[in-house]
Write a protein that holds these residues in place. Structure first.
Motif, PDB file in Angstrom:
ATOM      1  N   ILE A  73       0.850  -1.191   0.000  1.00  0.00           N
ATOM      2  CA  ILE A  73       0.000   0.000   0.000  1.00  0.00           C
ATOM      3  C   ILE A  73       0.885   1.240   0.000  1.00  0.00           C
ATOM      4  N   VAL A  74       0.545   2.213  -0.832  1.00  0.00           N
ATOM      5  CA  VAL A  74       1.136   3.547  -0.729  1.00  0.00           C
ATOM      6  C   VAL A  74       0.033   4.484  -0.257  1.00  0.00           C
ATOM      7  N   ALA A  75       0.219   5.046   0.936  1.00  0.00           N
ATOM      8  CA  ALA A  75      -0.771   5.951   1.527  1.00  0.00           C
ATOM      9  C   ALA A  75      -0.215   7.370   1.487  1.00  0.00           C
ATOM     10  N   ILE A  76      -0.990   8.293   0.941  1.00  0.00           N
ATOM     11  CA  ILE A  76      -0.560   9.685   0.845  1.00  0.00           C
ATOM     12  C   ILE A  76      -1.393  10.508   1.809  1.00  0.00           C
ATOM     13  N   ARG A  77      -0.735  11.029   2.844  1.00  0.00           N
ATOM     14  CA  ARG A  77      -1.424  11.905   3.804  1.00  0.00           C
ATOM     15  C   ARG A  77      -1.319  13.335   3.277  1.00  0.00           C
ATOM     16  N   THR A  78      -2.457  13.899   2.915  1.00  0.00           N
ATOM     17  CA  THR A  78      -2.458  15.179   2.215  1.00  0.00           C
ATOM     18  C   THR A  78      -3.668  16.024   2.579  1.00  0.00           C
ATOM     19  N   ASP A  79      -3.518  17.342   2.456  1.00  0.00           N
ATOM     20  CA  ASP A  79      -4.662  18.232   2.638  1.00  0.00           C
ATOM     21  C   ASP A  79      -5.113  18.830   1.308  1.00  0.00           C
ATOM     22  N   ARG A  80      -4.676  18.243   0.199  1.00  0.00           N
ATOM     23  CA  ARG A  80      -5.013  18.795  -1.114  1.00  0.00           C
ATOM     24  C   ARG A  80      -6.485  18.638  -1.476  1.00  0.00           C
ATOM     25  N   LEU A  81      -7.210  17.832  -0.730  1.00  0.00           N
ATOM     26  CA  LEU A  81      -8.638  17.688  -0.985  1.00  0.00           C
ATOM     27  C   LEU A  81      -9.464  18.502   0.006  1.00  0.00           C
ATOM     28  N   SER A  82      -8.812  19.386   0.747  1.00  0.00           N
ATOM     29  CA  SER A  82      -9.518  20.194   1.726  1.00  0.00           C
ATOM     30  C   SER A  82     -10.339  21.279   1.054  1.00  0.00           C
ATOM     31  N   VAL A  83     -11.262  21.826   1.811  1.00  0.00           N
ATOM     32  CA  VAL A  83     -12.093  22.922   1.310  1.00  0.00           C
ATOM     33  C   VAL A  83     -11.217  24.076   0.850  1.00  0.00           C
ATOM     34  N   ALA A  84     -10.129  24.331   1.578  1.00  0.00           N
ATOM     35  CA  ALA A  84      -9.263  25.457   1.253  1.00  0.00           C
ATOM     36  C   ALA A  84      -8.417  25.214   0.009  1.00  0.00           C
ATOM     37  N   GLN A  85      -8.071  23.958  -0.265  1.00  0.00           N
ATOM     38  CA  GLN A  85      -7.123  23.640  -1.329  1.00  0.00           C
ATOM     39  C   GLN A  85      -7.762  23.194  -2.634  1.00  0.00           C
ATOM     40  N   LEU A  86      -8.979  22.697  -2.589  1.00  0.00           N
ATOM     41  CA  LEU A  86      -9.525  22.017  -3.760  1.00  0.00           C
ATOM     42  C   LEU A  86      -9.683  22.945  -4.966  1.00  0.00           C
ATOM     43  N   HIS A  87      -9.821  24.248  -4.713  1.00  0.00           N
ATOM     44  CA  HIS A  87      -9.974  25.177  -5.830  1.00  0.00           C
ATOM     45  C   HIS A  87      -8.689  25.327  -6.627  1.00  0.00           C
TER      46      HIS A  87
END
Length: 259
Positions: A73-87
């Motif tokens: 498994i490769v797990a990517i811990r990211t905030d790129r799908l956050s409300v602030a970042q998704l735009h």
């Protein structure tokens, strides 16, 4: 369903102790340490390499580096799908590219550090990941993203407090409801559902010096208890859980079927 620890180092000071805890739960072993990953795989556990997506990091290169260690498994811990970042289209496309780079292994998005945006089915279609990790207690709106996640992808819930957390655990009945609801979304089914501790902020992980053994055992015991209950029969559940957690309508329907 399966249970595991997303951050084994928060639960035990040595690798041997961490390994024993994850073996007790039976899920994959998560780590960002290549040597720990090799040892976990040698011990017969599914091995998950955790890539932490930090500012300025070449995420695609980091994922390719992880593949060299041959995790399952490769797990990517990211905030790129956050409300602030998704735009930010560039951030989204870089995450998509990193997932494409990991084709051939199980790809997991760990979206627990910021409130996750309510992605559409089309947006999920552009993210080739096999599973998603959310914190539905710290971020209840994460259910909106989970609701559009294709049913053939896995969903992992952060449910139990980490050692050192100040918040008390939610009642077992509430946690079991969350697991059943997750299984119902998109016809996913229990085989594609997992659960773990509620991930701590990355800043706390860097500051950690001492493991609270009592709190660690309490959290792992609750995870193990939930795992047992997910496989228990109806009689056991009715005997051990609060009667108010059973739907009267469902009970009437069950009686009609038996009749």
């Amino acid at each position: 369903m399966f249970a595991t620890l997303l951050e084994p180092a928060a639960f035990a000071a040595t690798f041997e102790e961490r390994l024993a805890l994850v073996q007790r739960l039976g899920g994959p072993f998560f780590t960002s340490d290549p040597e720990e990953l090799r040892q976990a795989r040698a011990a017969g556990l599914q091995a998950a390499y955790l890539v932490v997506d930090q500012n300025g990091r070449d995420l695609v290169a980091a994922v390719r580096g992880a593949l060299a260690i041959q995790p399952e498994i490769v797990a990517i811990r990211t905030d790129r799908l956050s409300v602030a970042q998704l735009h930010n289209a560039k951030e989204f496309e870089e995450l998509a590219a990193a997932l494409v780079a990991a084709e051939g292994v199980h790809r997991m998005i760990v979206a627990v550090d910021s409130p996750i945006a309510p992605l559409s089915a089309a947006e999920w279609g552009r993210l080739p990941a096999e599973s998603l990790v959310i914190d539905p207690i710290g971020d209840p709106d994460a259910w909106r993203a989970a609701a559009t996640l294709p049913g053939d992808r896995g969903l992992v819930l952060g449910l139990v407090p980490s050692p050192g957390a100040t918040a008390a655990a939610e009642p077992r009945e509430v946690l079991l409801w969350g697991l059943r609801y997750a299984a119902s979304l998109g016809g996913r089914g229990g085989a594609r559902i997992g659960f773990t501790e509620r991930p701590r902020p990355l800043s706390l992980q860097r500051e950690q010096t001492v493991v609270d053994a009592v709190a660690s055992e309490r959290s792992v015991a609750l995870l193990a208890e939930l795992l047992r209950l997910t496989g228990a029969n109806e009689a056991t559940l009715r005997d051990e859980l609060d009667p108010r957690s059973f739907s009267p309508a469902a009970q009437r329907l069950e009686k009609r079927r038996d009749g």
